[in-house]
Design an enzyme around this catalytic site. Structure first.
Site, PDB file in Angstrom:
ATOM      1  N   PHE A   1       1.050  -1.178  -0.060  1.00 21.89           N
ATOM      2  CA  PHE A   1      -0.087  -0.070   0.080  1.00 21.89           C
ATOM      3  C   PHE A   1       0.768   1.269  -0.129  1.00 21.89           C
ATOM      4  CE2 PHE A   1       0.402  -1.182   4.479  1.00 21.89           C
ATOM      5  CZ  PHE A   1       0.985  -0.166   5.108  1.00 21.89           C
TER       6      PHE A   1
ATOM      7  N   ARG B   1     -12.090   8.486  13.832  1.00 23.68           N
ATOM      8  CA  ARG B   1     -12.050   7.622  12.658  1.00 23.68           C
ATOM      9  C   ARG B   1     -13.529   7.165  12.423  1.00 23.68           C
ATOM     10  NH1 ARG B   1      -6.473   4.820  13.435  1.00 23.68           N
ATOM     11  NH2 ARG B   1      -5.047   6.521  12.260  1.00 23.68           N
TER      12      ARG B   1
ATOM     13  N   HIS C   1      -3.515  10.265  11.748  1.00 21.91           N
ATOM     14  CA  HIS C   1      -2.680   9.561  12.017  1.00 21.91           C
ATOM     15  C   HIS C   1      -2.063   9.928  13.393  1.00 21.91           C
ATOM     16  CE1 HIS C   1       1.725   7.738  12.163  1.00 21.91           C
ATOM     17  NE2 HIS C   1       2.116   8.796  12.807  1.00 21.91           N
TER      18      HIS C   1
END
EC number: 2.7.4.6
Length: 143
Positions: free
Chosen positions: A59, A104, A117
């Site tokens: 990714f 989130r 993050h």
């Protein structure tokens, strides 16, 4: 309880949706102080350097592309057990598994565009803070 510092990024998806203020409110409501903050538009080199530990992962290219797709907010948070506190505020990496009321759970659309993050340990926090901030840009708040 230990006063710690941790590092946080509000990612391009959340910045584009104007969630900066709401996310800062969550940090402060949880007792974390923002002691350094700036908006940056990461270059490819900056993103690759920051996420170098993931460079062999499949990714990686998509992550770098996403993180350079728009501006991000980078900040240093300080408070009791700041690393764990921020990770609890963020919620699970995959928004589908993140509880409502977490960043989130409330602001992320997918595992690839997951809004924020946060450092996973004190050691990574120190490294990540130094990546974006010089010592004189961090302003401890004593009041």
């Amino acid at each position: 309880m230990a006063i710690e510092r941790t590092f946080s990024i509000i990612k391009p998806d959340a910045v584009a949706k104007n969630h900066i203020g709401a996310i800062y409110n969550r940090f402060e409501s949880a007792g974390l102080k923002i002691i350094a903050s700036k908006m940056v538009h990461l270059t490819k080199e900056q993103a690759e350097g920051f996420y170098a530990e993931h460079s062999a992962r499949p990714f990686f290219g998509a992550l770098v592309s996403f993180m350079t797709s728009g501006p991000v907010m980078v900040q240093v948070l300080e408070g009791e057990n700041a690393v764990l506190a921020n990770r609890e505020i963020m919620g699970a990496t995959n928004p589908a598994e993140a509880a409502r009321g977490t960043l989130r759970g409330d602001y992320a659309a997918s595992i690839d565009e997951n809004a924020v993050h946060g450092s996973d340990a004190l050691e990574s926090a120190a490294r990540e803070i130094a990546y974006f901030f010089s010592a004189d840009e961090v302003c401890p708040r004593t009041r």
